[in-house]
Design a protein around this motif. Structure first.
Motif, short mmCIF file in Angstrom:
data_model
loop_
_atom_site.label_atom_id
_atom_site.label_comp_id
_atom_site.label_asym_id
_atom_site.label_seq_id
_atom_site.Cartn_x
_atom_site.Cartn_y
_atom_site.Cartn_z
N MET A 1 0.83 -1.18 0.00
CA MET A 1 0.00 0.00 0.00
C MET A 1 0.87 1.25 0.00
N THR A 2 2.03 1.16 0.64
CA THR A 2 2.94 2.31 0.64
C THR A 2 3.36 2.64 -0.79
N ALA A 3 3.68 1.61 -1.56
CA ALA A 3 4.07 1.83 -2.96
C ALA A 3 2.92 2.41 -3.77
N LEU A 4 1.71 1.88 -3.56
CA LEU A 4 0.55 2.41 -4.28
C LEU A 4 0.32 3.87 -3.95
N TYR A 5 0.42 4.22 -2.67
CA TYR A 5 0.21 5.62 -2.29
C TYR A 5 1.34 6.51 -2.79
N TYR A 6 2.54 5.99 -2.82
CA TYR A 6 3.65 6.77 -3.38
C TYR A 6 3.36 7.11 -4.85
N LEU A 7 2.99 6.09 -5.62
CA LEU A 7 2.68 6.32 -7.03
C LEU A 7 1.47 7.24 -7.20
N ALA A 8 0.43 7.01 -6.42
CA ALA A 8 -0.76 7.84 -6.52
C ALA A 8 -0.43 9.30 -6.22
N ASN A 9 0.34 9.53 -5.18
CA ASN A 9 0.71 10.91 -4.83
C ASN A 9 1.60 11.52 -5.90
N ALA A 10 2.52 10.75 -6.45
CA ALA A 10 3.41 11.26 -7.50
C ALA A 10 2.63 11.64 -8.75
N MET A 11 1.51 10.95 -8.98
CA MET A 11 0.71 11.19 -10.18
C MET A 11 -0.56 12.01 -9.89
N THR A 12 -0.66 12.53 -8.66
CA THR A 12 -1.84 13.27 -8.22
C THR A 12 -3.12 12.46 -8.46
N CYS A 13 -3.11 11.23 -7.97
CA CYS A 13 -4.23 10.32 -8.14
C CYS A 13 -4.71 9.82 -6.78
N LEU A 14 -5.80 9.11 -6.79
CA LEU A 14 -6.33 8.46 -5.60
C LEU A 14 -6.15 6.95 -5.74
N VAL A 15 -6.14 6.26 -4.61
CA VAL A 15 -6.05 4.80 -4.61
C VAL A 15 -7.46 4.24 -4.50
N SER A 16 -7.83 3.42 -5.46
CA SER A 16 -9.15 2.82 -5.51
C SER A 16 -9.07 1.38 -5.02
N GLY A 17 -10.05 0.99 -4.20
CA GLY A 17 -10.07 -0.35 -3.66
C GLY A 17 -11.05 -1.24 -4.39
N THR A 18 -10.93 -2.53 -4.16
CA THR A 18 -11.79 -3.51 -4.82
C THR A 18 -12.76 -4.18 -3.86
N GLY A 19 -12.83 -3.72 -2.62
CA GLY A 19 -13.70 -4.33 -1.64
C GLY A 19 -15.17 -4.16 -2.00
N ASN A 20 -15.96 -5.22 -1.75
CA ASN A 20 -17.40 -5.15 -1.96
C ASN A 20 -18.09 -5.17 -0.59
N ARG A 21 -19.39 -4.99 -0.58
CA ARG A 21 -20.13 -4.88 0.68
C ARG A 21 -19.98 -6.12 1.55
N CYS A 22 -19.99 -7.30 0.94
CA CYS A 22 -19.86 -8.54 1.71
C CYS A 22 -18.55 -8.55 2.49
N GLU A 23 -17.46 -8.24 1.81
CA GLU A 23 -16.14 -8.25 2.46
C GLU A 23 -16.05 -7.16 3.53
N ILE A 24 -16.55 -5.99 3.21
CA ILE A 24 -16.45 -4.85 4.13
C ILE A 24 -17.25 -5.09 5.40
N GLU A 25 -18.46 -5.60 5.27
CA GLU A 25 -19.34 -5.78 6.44
C GLU A 25 -18.78 -6.74 7.47
N VAL A 26 -18.07 -7.79 7.02
CA VAL A 26 -17.52 -8.77 7.98
C VAL A 26 -16.03 -8.57 8.22
N GLY A 27 -15.46 -7.50 7.65
CA GLY A 27 -14.05 -7.21 7.89
C GLY A 27 -13.09 -8.14 7.20
N TYR A 28 -13.48 -8.68 6.06
CA TYR A 28 -12.63 -9.64 5.36
C TYR A 28 -11.63 -8.90 4.47
#
Length: 132
Positions: A1-28
């Protein structure tokens, strides 16, 4: 995640996640791993809804129907790791605890409660502010 945020910040971008409601609700997900994102575009969708969206976007069927896996080890499967099916979790989330067995409802409730810290910002203690 550090590498992703480094690249995102260098490119003035945001980091997008792939989590869906099922995973998020149970903390998976890992709190400061794949859970560290700026936005969750499919975070409100159940896994079956993600599959339907993928079909509408013409994602190849073998990818759409691939058994969910975090890929933590060879042969690892999300449903086996969680101990229940995505379909049962969706029933619980859509229709409430009464839509599944009592034992399963208790298990899902426990996962949701114990992973609540993952869905909240870190607590900030109040600071006493002195007058002028």
């Amino acid at each position: 995640m550090t590498a992703l945020y480094y690249l995102a910040n260098a490119m003035t971008c945001l980091v997008s996640g792939t989590g869906n409601r099922c995973e998020i609700e149970v903390g998976y997900y890992t709190k400061y791993g794949d859970g560290v994102v700026d936005l969750l575009p499919i975070g409100g969708l159940l896994k079956s809804q993600v599959r339907e969206l993928a079909r509408q976007l013409e994602v190849p069927e073998p990818i759409v129907e691939r058994e969910p896996s975090a890929g933590l080890w060879i042969g690892q499967r999300d449903e086996a790791a969680l101990g229940f099916s995505c379909r049962d979790l969706e029933s619980y989330l859509d229709d409430g605890p009464g839509a599944v067995s009592l034992a399963l409802a208790l298990k899902i409730d426990r996962l949701m409660r114990s992973s609540g810290h993952k869905r909240a910002l870190p607590p900030i203690p109040p600071v006493a502010v002195e007058g002028p």
